[in-house]
Design a protein around this motif. Structure first.
Motif, PDB file in Angstrom:
ATOM      1  N   ASN A 139       0.812  -1.201   0.000  1.00 15.47           N
ATOM      2  CA  ASN A 139       0.000   0.000   0.000  1.00 15.47           C
ATOM      3  C   ASN A 139       0.849   1.255   0.000  1.00 15.47           C
ATOM      4  N   ASP A 140       1.973   1.244   0.727  1.00 14.06           N
ATOM      5  CA  ASP A 140       2.852   2.408   0.754  1.00 14.06           C
ATOM      6  C   ASP A 140       3.317   2.752  -0.637  1.00 14.06           C
ATOM      7  N   ALA A 141       3.577   1.753  -1.434  1.00 10.06           N
ATOM      8  CA  ALA A 141       4.089   1.971  -2.792  1.00 10.06           C
ATOM      9  C   ALA A 141       2.962   2.178  -3.794  1.00 10.06           C
ATOM     10  N   GLU A 142       1.688   2.084  -3.345  1.00  7.53           N
ATOM     11  CA  GLU A 142       0.531   2.180  -4.213  1.00  7.53           C
ATOM     12  C   GLU A 142       0.645   1.193  -5.364  1.00  7.53           C
ATOM     13  N   ALA A 143       1.093  -0.011  -5.068  1.00  6.41           N
ATOM     14  CA  ALA A 143       1.276  -1.040  -6.084  1.00  6.41           C
ATOM     15  C   ALA A 143       0.253  -2.149  -5.900  1.00  6.41           C
ATOM     16  N   ASP A 144      -0.146  -2.740  -7.028  1.00  9.15           N
ATOM     17  CA  ASP A 144      -1.035  -3.900  -6.967  1.00  9.15           C
ATOM     18  C   ASP A 144      -0.256  -5.141  -6.567  1.00  9.15           C
ATOM     19  N   LEU A 145       0.967  -5.255  -7.096  1.00 10.28           N
ATOM     20  CA  LEU A 145       1.828  -6.402  -6.836  1.00 10.28           C
ATOM     21  C   LEU A 145       3.227  -5.906  -6.516  1.00 10.28           C
ATOM     22  N   ASP A 146       3.937  -6.681  -5.720  1.00  7.05           N
ATOM     23  CA  ASP A 146       5.278  -6.282  -5.289  1.00  7.05           C
ATOM     24  C   ASP A 146       6.199  -7.484  -5.445  1.00  7.05           C
ATOM     25  N   ILE A 147       7.387  -7.261  -5.971  1.00  9.12           N
ATOM     26  CA  ILE A 147       8.383  -8.329  -6.066  1.00  9.12           C
ATOM     27  C   ILE A 147       9.522  -7.978  -5.127  1.00  9.12           C
ATOM     28  N   ARG A 148       9.702  -8.796  -4.094  1.00  6.58           N
ATOM     29  CA  ARG A 148      10.654  -8.498  -3.026  1.00  6.58           C
ATOM     30  C   ARG A 148      11.662  -9.621  -2.847  1.00  6.58           C
ATOM     31  N   HIS A 149      12.747  -9.268  -2.188  1.00  8.08           N
ATOM     32  CA  HIS A 149      13.773 -10.246  -1.849  1.00  8.08           C
ATOM     33  C   HIS A 149      13.746 -10.451  -0.338  1.00  8.08           C
ATOM     34  N   GLY A 150      13.727 -11.702   0.090  1.00  9.00           N
ATOM     35  CA  GLY A 150      13.684 -11.982   1.522  1.00  9.00           C
ATOM     36  C   GLY A 150      13.400 -13.444   1.782  1.00  9.00           C
ATOM     37  N   HIS A 151      12.789 -13.699   2.944  1.00 13.26           N
ATOM     38  CA  HIS A 151      12.520 -15.073   3.360  1.00 13.26           C
ATOM     39  C   HIS A 151      11.070 -15.495   3.107  1.00 13.26           C
ATOM     40  N   GLY A 152      10.269 -14.615   2.510  1.00 10.59           N
ATOM     41  CA  GLY A 152       8.914 -15.001   2.129  1.00 10.59           C
ATOM     42  C   GLY A 152       7.856 -14.785   3.179  1.00 10.59           C
ATOM     43  N   LYS A 153       8.172 -14.044   4.236  1.00  7.22           N
ATOM     44  CA  LYS A 153       7.189 -13.803   5.292  1.00  7.22           C
ATOM     45  C   LYS A 153       7.055 -12.307   5.537  1.00  7.22           C
ATOM     46  N   TRP A 154       5.878 -11.768   5.159  1.00  7.46           N
ATOM     47  CA  TRP A 154       5.556 -10.370   5.408  1.00  7.46           C
ATOM     48  C   TRP A 154       4.155 -10.331   6.010  1.00  7.46           C
ATOM     49  N   THR A 155       4.025  -9.703   7.148  1.00 14.08           N
ATOM     50  CA  THR A 155       2.783  -9.715   7.916  1.00 14.08           C
ATOM     51  C   THR A 155       1.596  -9.225   7.093  1.00 14.08           C
ATOM     52  N   GLY A 156       0.542 -10.034   7.066  1.00 13.47           N
ATOM     53  CA  GLY A 156      -0.691  -9.654   6.396  1.00 13.47           C
ATOM     54  C   GLY A 156      -0.669  -9.793   4.879  1.00 13.47           C
ATOM     55  N   LEU A 157       0.448 -10.287   4.321  1.00 14.45           N
ATOM     56  CA  LEU A 157       0.570 -10.381   2.866  1.00 14.45           C
ATOM     57  C   LEU A 157       0.871 -11.817   2.441  1.00 14.45           C
ATOM     58  N   LYS A 158       0.449 -12.159   1.248  1.00 24.36           N
ATOM     59  CA  LYS A 158       0.779 -13.461   0.676  1.00 24.36           C
ATOM     60  C   LYS A 158       2.054 -13.347  -0.148  1.00 24.36           C
ATOM     61  N   ALA A 159       2.824 -14.429  -0.209  1.00 30.25           N
ATOM     62  CA  ALA A 159       4.088 -14.419  -0.954  1.00 30.25           C
ATOM     63  C   ALA A 159       4.231 -15.713  -1.739  1.00 30.25           C
ATOM     64  N   GLU A 160       4.520 -15.581  -3.033  1.00 29.74           N
ATOM     65  CA  GLU A 160       4.750 -16.738  -3.899  1.00 29.74           C
ATOM     66  C   GLU A 160       6.194 -16.703  -4.388  1.00 29.74           C
ATOM     67  N   ARG A 161       6.918 -17.781  -4.157  1.00 27.85           N
ATOM     68  CA  ARG A 161       8.349 -17.811  -4.474  1.00 27.85           C
ATOM     69  C   ARG A 161       8.584 -17.818  -5.983  1.00 27.85           C
ATOM     70  N   LEU A 162       9.557 -17.010  -6.407  1.00 22.13           N
ATOM     71  CA  LEU A 162       9.880 -16.895  -7.827  1.00 22.13           C
ATOM     72  C   LEU A 162      11.255 -17.441  -8.180  1.00 22.13           C
ATOM     73  N   THR A 163      12.185 -17.491  -7.235  1.00 17.36           N
ATOM     74  CA  THR A 163      13.546 -17.936  -7.548  1.00 17.36           C
ATOM     75  C   THR A 163      14.033 -18.968  -6.540  1.00 17.36           C
ATOM     76  N   TRP A 164      14.910 -19.815  -7.016  1.00 13.56           N
ATOM     77  CA  TRP A 164      15.580 -20.808  -6.174  1.00 13.56           C
ATOM     78  C   TRP A 164      17.071 -20.661  -6.477  1.00 13.56           C
ATOM     79  N   ASP A 165      17.660 -19.645  -5.874  1.00 13.08           N
ATOM     80  CA  ASP A 165      19.005 -19.233  -6.269  1.00 13.08           C
ATOM     81  C   ASP A 165      20.116 -20.032  -5.614  1.00 13.08           C
ATOM     82  N   ARG A 166      21.232 -20.089  -6.357  1.00 10.84           N
ATOM     83  CA  ARG A 166      22.500 -20.536  -5.811  1.00 10.84           C
ATOM     84  C   ARG A 166      23.514 -19.408  -5.955  1.00 10.84           C
TER      85      ARG A 166
END
Length: 307
Positions: A139-166
């Motif tokens: 909401n802060d970014a006024e975005a419909d979708l957000d692509i983030r880097h992290g551990h996949g846990k953000w309070t109140g939000l759903k997260a779908e993994r996109l990368t399996w990096d080495r």
């Protein structure tokens, strides 16, 4: 029942104050005065007959009642916003706003976007970028979708993994030489290490895992984004520690090479992050489905490229 339903502006004041834990920041977000937000919260608490915040010397803290009420208010406002947009937003071109890490956009998403646009020409896209956006809300970014880097846990939000990096050390093809080889992890002692600030697992982690702890992991140059480190690696100025999903094109084209065989899985990844109700938007849903398919294809390509 109508008398028990608080006014929407009171609920918005509560939601914003709970998010920021500050009446002042909520006031700035809602274009109100701090006093107006405080009065609305007091009125809401009076109608509900319960305190929603603990007023502390250095800020606010949600009470048990506030913690229980927040998800309900957030869901109700999100659903109302989504329904309003879907019902009354028809007839005008819908712009889908995607907020994305800059390195992920340049190295991963940008080359694939023409395919999405060909499949969904009716969807207008607005791309906003950031270097590090893991702590910001959609909401802060006024975005419909957000692509983030992290551990996949953000309070109140759903997260779908996109990368399996080495973690993959990469450099220009011309960098290794008979005088300064790069065949073993210990050979990195003779080369400049290109560091990227912000990642949990950097050169120190990789060298330890590779059994080359004797190499000084602090030497080299530091950058705030992998984009800069990769560019310096292309120019033969050192060795960058890349995330495998972000260097597929550069490795396939020969702009970079991965001379060392030691590669280690990362605990962090890129995720598609969104409010549970924003995916009701059909444009957002179409983008999410397409992105998931691209992620699986990229995973397969990355694994075969690094064999």
């Amino acid at each position: 029942m109508k008398k028990r339903l608080p006014p929407l502006n009171w609920l918005r004041a509560f939601g914003s104050s709970a998010q920021h834990l500050s009446f002042t920041h909520a006031a700035a977000e809602l274009n109100l005065t701090q006093a107006a937000v405080s009065q609305q919260i007091k009125a809401l608490e009076s109608q509900l007959g319960a305190a929603l915040f603990k007023r502390l010397p250095r800020g606010l803290e949600l009470t048990e009642a506030g913690l229980a009420y927040l998800p309900v208010v957030h869901e109700a406002v999100e659903r109302l916003a989504a329904a309003t947009d879907e019902i009354f937003g028809q007839g005008r071109r819908r712009v889908l706003t995607v907020r994305v890490s800059l390195v992920f956009f340049t190295q991963w998403l940008a080359p694939r976007l023409p395919q999405f646009r060909a499949l969904h020409p009716e969807v207008g896209l607005r791309i906003t970028s950031t270097i590090w956006g893991g702590d910001a809300s959609v909401n802060d970014a006024e975005a419909d979708l957000d692509i983030r880097h992290g551990h996949g846990k953000w309070t109140g939000l759903k997260a779908e993994r996109l990368t399996w990096d080495r973690l993959v050390p990469v450099c220009a093809p011309s960098l290794p030489s008979p005088q300064r080889p790069l065949a073993m992890p210990k050979d990195l002692a003779q080369h400049t290490l290109l560091h990227v600030l912000g990642y949990e697992e950097g050169w120190g982690y990789w060298l330890k895992k590779a059994g080359a702890g004797q190499v000084d992991s602090s030497q080299g140059m530091q950058f705030d984004t992998l984009i800069s480190a990769l560019k310096m690696a292309e120019l033969g100025q050192g060795v960058a520690l890349a995330r495998s999903s972000l260097v597929q094109t550069l490795l396939a084209s020969g702009q970079l090479v991965a001379p060392l065989t030691a590669r280690f899985a990362t605990s962090e990844a890129f995720y598609l992050v969104y409010s549970p109700h924003s995916i009701v938007n059909p444009q957002a849903a179409a983008f999410a489905v397409w992105l998931a398919a691209q992620a699986q294809e990229s995973r397969t390509q990355s694994e075969s490229l690094l064999l």
